[in-house]
Design an enzyme around this catalytic site. Sequence first.
Site, PDB file in Angstrom:
ATOM      1  N   GLY A  71     -88.513  96.252 -40.053  1.00 50.45           N
ATOM      2  CA  GLY A  71     -89.545  97.266 -40.124  1.00 50.45           C
ATOM      3  C   GLY A  71     -90.119  97.401 -41.519  1.00 50.45           C
ATOM      4  O   GLY A  71     -90.865  98.338 -41.794  1.00 50.45           O
ATOM      5  N   HIS A 131     -98.245 109.949 -45.611  1.00 48.01           N
ATOM      6  CA  HIS A 131     -96.835 109.597 -45.748  1.00 48.01           C
ATOM      7  C   HIS A 131     -96.247 110.244 -46.998  1.00 48.01           C
ATOM      8  O   HIS A 131     -96.968 110.799 -47.829  1.00 48.01           O
ATOM      9  CB  HIS A 131     -96.655 108.077 -45.818  1.00 48.01           C
ATOM     10  CG  HIS A 131     -96.686 107.409 -44.485  1.00 48.01           C
ATOM     11  ND1 HIS A 131     -97.855 106.973 -43.905  1.00 48.01           N
ATOM     12  CD2 HIS A 131     -95.694 107.125 -43.608  1.00 48.01           C
ATOM     13  CE1 HIS A 131     -97.586 106.439 -42.723  1.00 48.01           C
ATOM     14  NE2 HIS A 131     -96.288 106.512 -42.520  1.00 48.01           N
ATOM     15  N   LYS A 135     -93.415 106.214 -50.444  1.00 44.41           N
ATOM     16  CA  LYS A 135     -93.847 105.034 -49.678  1.00 44.41           C
ATOM     17  C   LYS A 135     -94.653 104.121 -50.591  1.00 44.41           C
ATOM     18  O   LYS A 135     -95.637 104.539 -51.205  1.00 44.41           O
ATOM     19  CB  LYS A 135     -94.671 105.447 -48.465  1.00 44.41           C
ATOM     20  CG  LYS A 135     -95.018 104.264 -47.570  1.00 44.41           C
ATOM     21  CD  LYS A 135     -95.544 104.717 -46.223  1.00 44.41           C
ATOM     22  CE  LYS A 135     -95.889 103.526 -45.337  1.00 44.41           C
ATOM     23  NZ  LYS A 135     -94.703 102.678 -45.067  1.00 44.41           N
TER      24      LYS A 135
END
Length: 243
Positions: A71, A131, A135
């Site tokens: 991911g 986010h 990130k």
Amino acid sequence: MKIALLGYGRMGKTIEKIATERGHEIGYKTNTKLDEEILKQQDIAIDFSIPEAAFDNITTCFKLGVPVVSGTTGWLDHLEEAHKSCLKHKSAFIYASNFSLGVNLFFELNRKLAQLLQPYPNYKASLTEVHHTKKLDQPSGTAISLAEDLMAQQAYTGWQLTNDNQIKSGSLAKPLAITAIREENVPGTHWVNYKSEIDEISIKHKANSRDGFALGAVVAAEWLEGKQGIFNMQDVLNLHEKK
């Protein structure tokens, strides 16, 4: 299953919790250079490392005969090479920009909405994602997946990150605008918006916690066990036939 966690940050720790609750063993976890002797003893690896490490982590697993669920975003310039490595070593691989069940259903809604609005060019599309401040990549991998699926049905020639005028795919006659926002302590929100002079149509997904992402990664690992080849979350969730 014995699971290797490649990347043991917040997501890795959430995956560890959920995997253990589902009866799996975390046999190896690392944020640093891989220990190949320990790694090759694992049934599967779940990679949520940093972009700079992802490709080497993934291809090392393939060489050792360890399937991978990944991911990690921000490394996809090397995705085709990873696919070739997976096939060469007869391993198994699932990459997803987002493993959440809700997000993958949202992907399906996005594809369908883009298809429905294809005959109506007066609706101008845009994307917004929010986010947490840690990130690393902008826009998010999820936003890029949404953009690519939307552009497959619409006349956009590429996407443009509006925050700093960064342009992908060269000179764009009709870029799809993506706004990336970073805030403290937010798991992630994505909007797809279509605006005309007379109205707007929007769809939105908001994560309330990271548990959905982690659960999806564990479910993907469970599904991948014993298989060979390259797959995605549509395979895991059997969504292909729902198009």
